[in-house]
Design a protein around this motif. Sequence first.
Motif, PDB file in Angstrom:
ATOM      1  N   GLN A  73       0.837  -1.202   0.000  1.00 26.41           N
ATOM      2  CA  GLN A  73       0.000   0.000   0.000  1.00 26.41           C
ATOM      3  C   GLN A  73       0.877   1.259   0.000  1.00 26.41           C
ATOM      4  O   GLN A  73       0.608   2.226  -0.719  1.00 26.41           O
ATOM      5  N   ALA A  74       1.921   1.255   0.821  1.00 23.31           N
ATOM      6  CA  ALA A  74       2.804   2.423   0.902  1.00 23.31           C
ATOM      7  C   ALA A  74       3.503   2.676  -0.429  1.00 23.31           C
ATOM      8  O   ALA A  74       3.544   3.819  -0.917  1.00 23.31           O
ATOM      9  N   LEU A  75       4.045   1.640  -1.025  1.00 23.61           N
ATOM     10  CA  LEU A  75       4.746   1.810  -2.296  1.00 23.61           C
ATOM     11  C   LEU A  75       3.803   2.283  -3.395  1.00 23.61           C
ATOM     12  O   LEU A  75       4.177   3.098  -4.247  1.00 23.61           O
ATOM     13  N   SER A  76       2.561   1.808  -3.361  1.00 16.70           N
ATOM     14  CA  SER A  76       1.595   2.237  -4.373  1.00 16.70           C
ATOM     15  C   SER A  76       1.261   3.713  -4.211  1.00 16.70           C
ATOM     16  O   SER A  76       1.075   4.438  -5.201  1.00 16.70           O
ATOM     17  N   ALA A  77       1.192   4.185  -2.965  1.00 17.67           N
ATOM     18  CA  ALA A  77       0.932   5.608  -2.721  1.00 17.67           C
ATOM     19  C   ALA A  77       2.085   6.459  -3.233  1.00 17.67           C
ATOM     20  O   ALA A  77       1.873   7.500  -3.872  1.00 17.67           O
ATOM     21  N   LEU A  78       3.310   6.032  -2.971  1.00 19.67           N
ATOM     22  CA  LEU A  78       4.482   6.790  -3.430  1.00 19.67           C
ATOM     23  C   LEU A  78       4.533   6.844  -4.949  1.00 19.67           C
ATOM     24  O   LEU A  78       4.865   7.889  -5.538  1.00 19.67           O
ATOM     25  N   SER A  79       4.199   5.732  -5.592  1.00 18.94           N
ATOM     26  CA  SER A  79       4.210   5.685  -7.054  1.00 18.94           C
ATOM     27  C   SER A  79       3.085   6.509  -7.667  1.00 18.94           C
ATOM     28  O   SER A  79       3.223   7.037  -8.773  1.00 18.94           O
ATOM     29  N   ALA A  80       1.959   6.626  -6.939  1.00 18.49           N
ATOM     30  CA  ALA A  80       0.810   7.367  -7.460  1.00 18.49           C
ATOM     31  C   ALA A  80       1.051   8.867  -7.461  1.00 18.49           C
ATOM     32  O   ALA A  80       0.465   9.594  -8.270  1.00 18.49           O
ATOM     33  N   ALA A  81       1.902   9.346  -6.568  1.00 17.20           N
ATOM     34  CA  ALA A  81       2.171  10.792  -6.471  1.00 17.20           C
ATOM     35  C   ALA A  81       3.661  11.008  -6.204  1.00 17.20           C
ATOM     36  O   ALA A  81       4.053  11.466  -5.128  1.00 17.20           O
ATOM     37  N   PRO A  82       4.495  10.651  -7.183  1.00 16.67           N
ATOM     38  CA  PRO A  82       5.947  10.677  -6.948  1.00 16.67           C
ATOM     39  C   PRO A  82       6.469  12.066  -6.603  1.00 16.67           C
ATOM     40  O   PRO A  82       6.024  13.073  -7.159  1.00 16.67           O
ATOM     41  N   GLY A  83       7.389  12.081  -5.640  1.00 19.41           N
ATOM     42  CA  GLY A  83       8.045  13.322  -5.260  1.00 19.41           C
ATOM     43  C   GLY A  83       7.259  14.214  -4.336  1.00 19.41           C
ATOM     44  O   GLY A  83       7.738  15.295  -3.969  1.00 19.41           O
ATOM     45  N   THR A  84       6.066  13.798  -3.917  1.00 18.84           N
ATOM     46  CA  THR A  84       5.214  14.668  -3.084  1.00 18.84           C
ATOM     47  C   THR A  84       5.047  14.174  -1.659  1.00 18.84           C
ATOM     48  O   THR A  84       4.529  14.905  -0.820  1.00 18.84           O
ATOM     49  N   LEU A  85       5.446  12.928  -1.379  1.00 17.33           N
ATOM     50  CA  LEU A  85       5.196  12.321  -0.074  1.00 17.33           C
ATOM     51  C   LEU A  85       6.481  11.806   0.563  1.00 17.33           C
ATOM     52  O   LEU A  85       7.399  11.357  -0.129  1.00 17.33           O
ATOM     53  N   GLN A  86       6.518  11.847   1.881  1.00 13.62           N
ATOM     54  CA  GLN A  86       7.586  11.244   2.662  1.00 13.62           C
ATOM     55  C   GLN A  86       7.083   9.911   3.204  1.00 13.62           C
ATOM     56  O   GLN A  86       5.878   9.699   3.314  1.00 13.62           O
TER      57      GLN A  86
END
Length: 262
Positions: A73-86
């Motif tokens: 789930q975490a990796l999918s979130a990072l991939s969905a909005a790259p560069g915007t989340l920590q």
Amino acid sequence: MKFRPCIDIHNGKVKQIVGGSLTDRQDYAKENYISEESAADFARRYQEDGLSGGHVILLNGADSPYYPETKRQALSALSAAPGTLQVGGGINDENAGEFLNAGASHVIVTSFVFRDGKLYRDNLRRLKERIGRERLVLDLSCRKREDDYFIVTDRWQRFTEEKVTPGLIYALADSCDEFLIHAVDVEGKQNGVERELLQMLGTVSGVRMTYAGGIRSEEDIRLLAELGKGRVDFTVGSALDLFGGTLSYERLAARYGTGRGV
């Protein structure tokens, strides 16, 4: 002062929990809210609304049977909005690169640096050398004991010897880009902010910090701005209407999303 959104993932679901209740035993946490939406859904929403610097937190340990789904789930979130989340939760020098390569702007670290009750400066140095200070956030999750706030680790259950003070923050600022500071005793309880902690943070200048814990109303946000002297960003969890609360996400995103609203 800027609004930072959050995506907390526990047992493979986006949740809001009572922070002090989190334990590895049977992967238990007292739950305030469980979302039917995926972490990626939240990530895309935040990106579409122009929000950045939000936090994706993995709340399961790596040995949990739920960890693979929580990580997915975490990796999918990072991939969905790259560069915007920590991203934070079990990050160390070996796996930080995987999360950065997946799209995280920064990794958030606690237990790899603060462990066994003390600060491991060698681990901090190794992490800084491997990924660079500009991509590192130190999580100073803390609980009050007597008159001081101490950093806590191991699902926020173990006190370290390290007090959260302006001196500690300044000493660590050369090794990281910013700090995430959880007030664990009020995390998820909607009982209001930790005033003494915010007053202390308000004395620190020139260091990027985000406060989390207890925010329940716009009055609390105004108080945070006053005590923190406009220097401290904030995140809201259980009180947000996205997570079953009453505080308007759209209003916070519009007013504080760019860091201009105070």
